[in-house]
Design an enzyme around this catalytic site. Structure first.
Site, PDB file in Angstrom:
ATOM      1  N   SER A 221       4.787  -0.770   2.967  1.00  0.00           N
ATOM      2  CA  SER A 221       5.462  -1.038   4.236  1.00  0.00           C
ATOM      3  C   SER A 221       6.253  -2.331   4.252  1.00  0.00           C
ATOM      4  O   SER A 221       6.909  -2.639   5.230  1.00  0.00           O
ATOM      5  CB  SER A 221       4.448  -1.041   5.382  1.00  0.00           C
TER       6      SER A 221
ATOM      7  N   LYS B  63       0.488  -4.315  14.215  1.00  0.00           N
ATOM      8  CA  LYS B  63       1.634  -5.083  13.733  1.00  0.00           C
ATOM      9  C   LYS B  63       2.478  -5.606  14.889  1.00  0.00           C
ATOM     10  O   LYS B  63       2.956  -6.750  14.870  1.00  0.00           O
ATOM     11  CB  LYS B  63       2.472  -4.214  12.800  1.00  0.00           C
TER      12      LYS B  63
END
Length: 814
Positions: A688, A731
């Site tokens: 990611s 996140k």
């Protein structure tokens, strides 16, 4: 004695005259080491003379051991010259000596009778036969075999002596060594000593050993017969005692009959299935025919106790009030909406369909998020009993299925034991730590669980101890684990997995205020009037003193605060304490963790990425720099293989897009590129960070700075496509904590964005990117982009599941 010692003794020169020491009841052979106690004045003087000269002395045996002061006529003429190795004077006037036989010698004449005997001696020479003779070899082997048989029949002999005997090939020496260790009578031993032919002496030893074998065989037979007689006597005694007990009980209540009657009554009351009842009745009839004190009767009695105490038909009635159940779940746990919704759905279906099969739920999440305590809350909301079994480290299949009744101390498995302890056949049964189950030579417990955790099979679960089926379909099984990957696929397929992600900082604050602080205040004997913990202090404890997905360490730190306050109150210093972020360090000491610092300004080659960890979300900075070189790529910062491959893919994409970015084609071959991710001591992995690294590379080659107000997450392909990631909620919260309002996410993560709580999205600006060009446009060109923005998503719940992301600590299980 070693061969070296043997050679050493043969080289000793025997003098012509030596002192004589008469001994009783023993014949000393060459190479033999023996301790002797000497009490006669004559003998002590002979020893003193020997010690003052050459330490040699002749040991001869008395013909009659009863004579106190033997004359030369009372002694045998042949003996052994020995070396006195040690001498010790005892308090009672006696002397203890340790002697070693050197050589056979014969007395030629006595030279002195006072004050001790001195004799002229002559060495007795051996009459040796050729050593290589086949007869000699056969005799040696036969002697050694006989000796082994003598020892096997119970004759005691030192192990060291046996080792020496195995290694001796000299017939004379072998004969002397065996003779010295057999405990022979004096006359026979003296006869062997005086024999000069070694082969003849060995044959004599063979005769003695054969007679010893016969004697020992008869002795063993006598012992066996005596033992058999003893066993027969004990059996007769046991039977007589039984007869006495029967006679004593005649006319009174038969205890055995009363026990059988009690088992039958309990079996009927247990309302067992017909097949089970037949097995119980069969065992009761067997017990009737046995003596109560036999071992098999005790085994059957234990089996019947288990069978009659199991809850074959005892069921707890479910509390099917949905509102009450929802209230109980909310009282015990904050958030966890998906799990609570699933439990309420189960209750609703149960209310409409009474005979539904129990679901198999599996809670997967990091430690400390409340998986085990959630099981207790489910049991309380249903009004059922709760049974917990830890599978961590279980390696024996019998722990699940039980042992067969033929084994000593056998028991049912822990599934059946848990049901017996619960007293009902429909408890909430929690199998904790299912991802840590093991397997070895004792079986595979995870395979045994396949039947237990299958609603189509567990209605006829057979425990090895019971040997009859038990219906587990009414049990609500809940399993827990930290990771889903270690669970075998066939077992995972039988369970409905619910993911519990780590708590956000806001959720931890609410949990601390509603549950942890009141609980710890009560456990430490203080009241809410004595202590008040400000919300800012809780937030500081979460960010600076703990790093976890759950709340275990948070609870420990709150307990630490309560202990500090309790101590000061007990000492009478103060009656009320207000704990804030400012004075928190005075209670807990210096912070254990420091959050990542915010970037002060936009920089070339530095991009802000978002990472998922077990402790929640975090930001990472990806730094890229160039230097003169030949186009090599260097990656540092403890990156995993997947992250390294993402960096290579990002570089390849930037190279292929050089024209779009306004870069010369040969710029990549003239410089070396170094990509570093700070916090180099922390391992990092996952795909990611792909778009973050691509942005940093594009920035360093184009010279355009990356906006400090933009954070990003997403996987990049060689064609520049942005692929979805997991852990978006955590996140986004990490970006929010750092004051970053703009977040670039993959377009295919829009579903996770829709499912995100409203308080997380509040004040945040999300850019949905489908291609790397859109990411670079938003990150490198410092203008607000209004297309592909998302500000109006309504929350549809709080889905804790995420997929595909593995950041900082491996989280492929999420």
């Amino acid at each position: 004695m070693t061969e070296q010692n043997k050679n050493g003794t043969e080289q000793v020169e025997i003098p012509e005259t030596v002192p004589v020491l008469p001994v009783r009841d023993i014949v000393v052979f060459p190479y033999m080491i023996v301790p002797l106690f000497v009490g006669r004045d004559v003998s002590i003087k002979a020893i003193d003379h020997s010690l003052n000269t050459n330490r040699m002395i002749l040991l001869v045996t008395q013909k009659d051991m009863g004579i106190e002061n033997p004359t030369p006529e009372d002694l045998y003429s042949a003996g052994t010259v020995c070396m006195i190795m040690r001498m010790l004077k005892l308090p009672d006037g006696r002397v203890k000596i340790l002697v070693q036989g050197l050589s056979k010698s014969k007395i030629v004449a006595y030279k002195q009778l006072e004050p001790f005997y001195m004799a002229e001696v002559k060495k007795i020479s051996e009459d040796r036969s050729p050593d290589e003779s086949l007869e000699n070899e056969a005799l040696l082997r036969n002697i050694k075999e006989q000796l082994e048989k003598v020892i096997s029949l119970g004759k005691t002999m030192m192990p060291d002596v046996m080792v020496i005997i195995e290694n001796i090939d000299d017939p004379g020496r072998l004969a002397d060594l065996i003779a010295s260790n057999l405990g022979l009578k004096t006359e026979l031993a003296q006869e062997l000593l005086e024999m000069t032919n070694s082969i003849e002496r060995l044959k004599k030893i063979a005769e003695i050993l054969e007679r010893e074998i016969q004697v020992l065989t008869i002795q063993q037979k006598i012992q066996t017969d005596a033992r058999g007689e003893m066993d027969r006597s004990q059996r007769e005694y046991f039977l007589r005692e039984q007869l006495k007990a029967i006679q004593r009980e005649l006319g009174d209540i038969d205890e055995k009959a009363e026990e059988i009657k009690e088992f039958r009554r309990r079996a009927e009351e247990a309302n067992m299935p017909e097949k089970v009842f037949k097995e119980v009745e069969k065992q009761i009839k067997r017990l009737e025919k046995m003596h109560p004190d036999s071992s098999e009767a005790a085994t059957i009695r234990t089996y019947l106790e288990w069978m009659t105490e199991l809850p074959w038909s005892k069921t707890t009635e479910d509390q099917l009030d949905i509102k009450t159940a929802e209230k109980v779940l909310n009282e015990d746990h904050y958030d966890l909406e998906k799990v609570k919704e699933r439990i309420l759905e189960y209750l609703s279906v149960r209310k409409l369909k009474k005979n539904m099969k129990g679901p198999i739920l599996c809670f997967i999440g990091p430690p400390g998020v409340g998986k085990t305590s959630l099981g207790r809350s489910i049991a309380r909301s249903l009004g059922r009993e709760f049974v917990r079994m830890s599978l961590g480290g279980v390696r024996d299949e019998a722990e699940i299925r039980g042992h067969r009744r033929t084994y000593v101390g056998s028991l049912p498995g822990r599934i059946i034991q848990g049901l017996k302890n619960a007293g009902t056949n429909n408890p909430v049964f929690m199998l904790d730590e299912i991802d840590k189950i093991g397997s070895d030579f004792r079986g595979d417990p995870s395979s045994a669980l396949l039947e237990v955790l299958d609603p189509e099979q567990n209605n006829s679960f057979v425990d090895h101890y019971l040997s009859v089926p038990f219906d587990l379909s009414n049990v609500m099984f809940i399993t827990t684990g930290n990771l889903a990957d270690p669970i075998p696929n066939p077992l995972k397929d039988r369970m409905e997995i619910l993911y519990l992600s780590g708590y956000t900082e806001e959720e931890k604050i609410e949990i601390a205020k509603k549950y942890l602080i009141p609980k710890q205040i009560e456990e430490h004997g203080i009241t809410e009037k004595m202590i008040k913990i400000d919300q800012s202090a809780i937030a500081r404890v979460i960010s600076h003193y703990t790093r976890e997905a759950g709340v275990r360490n948070l609870e420990r730190e709150i307990a630490n605060l309560c202990r500090k306050v309790a101590k000061q109150i007990a000492e009478g210093r103060k009656k009320r304490f207000l704990i804030t972020a400012e004075n928190l360090q005075g209670f807990l000491g210096v912070p254990k963790y420091l959050p990542e610092e915010e970037m002060k300004k936009s920089e070339v080659g530095v991009a802000t990425g978002l990472a998922w960890t077990e402790a929640g979300g975090d930001i990472i900075y990806v730094e890229a720099t160039t230097m003169k070189g030949k186009g090599s790529l260097t990656l540092t910062g403890q990156l995993g293989d997947v992250m390294k491959e993402s960096a290579q893919a990002a570089l390849s994409f930037i190279k292929s897009s050089a024209a779009k970015l306004g870069l010369k084609d040969d710029v990549f071959s003239e410089v070396d590129l170094h990509i570093h991710v700070p916090a180099g001591a922390i391992p990092k992995d996952g795909p990611s960070a792909g778009i973050t690294m691509a942005t940093a590379i594009a920035s360093v080659f184009s010279g355009k700075p990356v906006s400090r107000d933009v954070a990003m997450t997403g996987e990049v392909t060689l064609r520049g496509r942005v692929l979805p990631i997991g852990g978006l909620k955590e996140k986004a919260l990490a970006a929010k904590r750092m004051g970053i309002s703009t977040v670039i996410i993959p377009k295919r993560n829009k579903k996770d964005l829709d499912d995100m709580p409203k308080y997380v999205k509040e004040g945040m600006h999300f850019i949905l990117a489908d291609h790397m060009d859109e990411v670079l446009e938003a990150a490198l060109n410092h203008k607000k982009k209004n297309s592909n923005h998302d500000k109006t998503h309504k929350p549809k719940g709080r889905d804790r599941s995420s997929s595909g992301d593995k950041k900082k600590v491996s989280s492929s299980k999420r």
